[in-house]
Design a protein around this motif. Structure first.
Motif, PDB file in Angstrom:
ATOM      1  N   TYR A  10       0.848  -1.179   0.000  1.00 40.56           N
ATOM      2  CA  TYR A  10       0.000   0.000   0.000  1.00 40.56           C
ATOM      3  C   TYR A  10       0.892   1.241   0.000  1.00 40.56           C
ATOM      4  O   TYR A  10       1.415   1.650   1.024  1.00 40.56           O
ATOM      5  CB  TYR A  10      -0.916   0.002   1.221  1.00 40.56           C
ATOM      6  N   THR A  11       1.084   1.818  -1.180  1.00 41.71           N
ATOM      7  CA  THR A  11       1.967   2.975  -1.311  1.00 41.71           C
ATOM      8  C   THR A  11       1.203   4.267  -1.534  1.00 41.71           C
ATOM      9  O   THR A  11       1.764   5.345  -1.387  1.00 41.71           O
ATOM     10  CB  THR A  11       2.948   2.763  -2.481  1.00 41.71           C
ATOM     11  N   ILE A  12      -0.080   4.186  -1.916  1.00 38.63           N
ATOM     12  CA  ILE A  12      -0.891   5.384  -2.087  1.00 38.63           C
ATOM     13  C   ILE A  12      -1.404   5.812  -0.719  1.00 38.63           C
ATOM     14  O   ILE A  12      -2.026   5.033   0.000  1.00 38.63           O
ATOM     15  CB  ILE A  12      -2.066   5.130  -3.049  1.00 38.63           C
ATOM     16  N   ARG A  13      -1.150   7.056  -0.373  1.00 42.68           N
ATOM     17  CA  ARG A  13      -1.526   7.563   0.938  1.00 42.68           C
ATOM     18  C   ARG A  13      -2.566   8.683   0.873  1.00 42.68           C
ATOM     19  O   ARG A  13      -3.105   9.074   1.894  1.00 42.68           O
ATOM     20  CB  ARG A  13      -0.268   8.044   1.686  1.00 42.68           C
ATOM     21  N   PHE A  14      -2.851   9.192  -0.328  1.00 44.05           N
ATOM     22  CA  PHE A  14      -3.812  10.287  -0.457  1.00 44.05           C
ATOM     23  C   PHE A  14      -4.525  10.146  -1.799  1.00 44.05           C
ATOM     24  O   PHE A  14      -3.859  10.082  -2.834  1.00 44.05           O
ATOM     25  CB  PHE A  14      -3.101  11.637  -0.388  1.00 44.05           C
ATOM     26  N   VAL A  15      -5.833  10.079  -1.810  1.00 41.16           N
ATOM     27  CA  VAL A  15      -6.584  10.004  -3.060  1.00 41.16           C
ATOM     28  C   VAL A  15      -7.520  11.187  -3.176  1.00 41.16           C
ATOM     29  O   VAL A  15      -8.023  11.717  -2.178  1.00 41.16           O
ATOM     30  CB  VAL A  15      -7.395   8.693  -3.193  1.00 41.16           C
TER      31      VAL A  15
END
Length: 215
Positions: A10-15
């Motif tokens: 899980y590398t996405i921290r902001f969508v």
């Protein structure tokens, strides 16, 4: 994802989230929007959205915010002052226009998710796609295709490629899934493997190609 032989970190921290200020008529829209908020919390992903507390955007933002997640709302000043969409969850950032809403969100997030919506949602979606085609950003863009809402849009894009009105590389900018967890996995995959020719399906099931060759 169940049944896959590889997992993604899980590398996405902001969508960033685009979607309707209405709930629509299909109850699956609301239910899936809440599921998206829960999955963002589970993966510890923060949320940027268009502000206010109405519609499908509210369903996601309220779920993230009430469960302790970080939420930022980017809302044009002329809408914020009228309060037609109600108070914003989390931290509210006032911008001058919808254009700058997308601009500021683009700088804050690592990926975008598009929920069902109307003209305003489509305007935002195609703004992001145009910017990506012009090399102004490289954030993956995911369509949460709840109950096939985006099927006609995806068919239109496929037809545009066949008629040589759109490059296949531009078509690949649209990532879609019927399911929340799969869409987020696909966004993670696109971020981790941006080069062309890499297949998400082969990544999650690397033995399938060998199996097909031996059938």
């Amino acid at each position: 994802m169940e049944g896959t032989s590889r997992t993604l970190p899980y590398t996405i921290r902001f969508v960033g989230l685009l979607g309707s200020h209405s709930f629509g008529t299909n109850p699956k829209f609301m239910a899936t929007a809440v599921d998206l908020g829960r999955e963002l919390i589970r993966r510890r992903i923060s949320l940027a959205y268009g502000g206010g507390n109405v519609g499908l955007q509210r369903a996601v933002a309220s779920t993230v915010f009430t469960n302790g997640g970080l939420v930022k709302g980017f809302i044009p000043g002329y809408i914020a002052t009228r309060r037609v969409h109600g108070p914003t969850y989390g931290v509210e950032h006032t911008v001058s226009s919808n254009y700058y809403k997308y601009f500021e969100m683009n700088h804050a997030v690592e990926a975008f998710i598009i929920l069902p919506g109307g003209v305003d949602t489509m305007k935002g979606l195609f703004t992001l796609i145009s910017w990506a085609c012009e090399g102004l950003h490289n954030r993956p863009i995911g369509l949460l295709n709840i109950d096939g809402y985006f099927n006609n849009l995806l068919k239109f894009l496929d037809d545009a490629v066949r008629q040589n009105f759109m490059a296949s590389s531009q078509r690949k900018l649209f990532i879609s899934s019927f399911f929340v967890d799969e869409l987020l996995d696909k966004l993670e995959f696109s971020k981790a493997f941006p080069e062309p020719g890499v297949s998400y399906d082969e990544f999650v099931n690397p033995g399938r190609l060998d199996l097909e060759l031996h059938l």
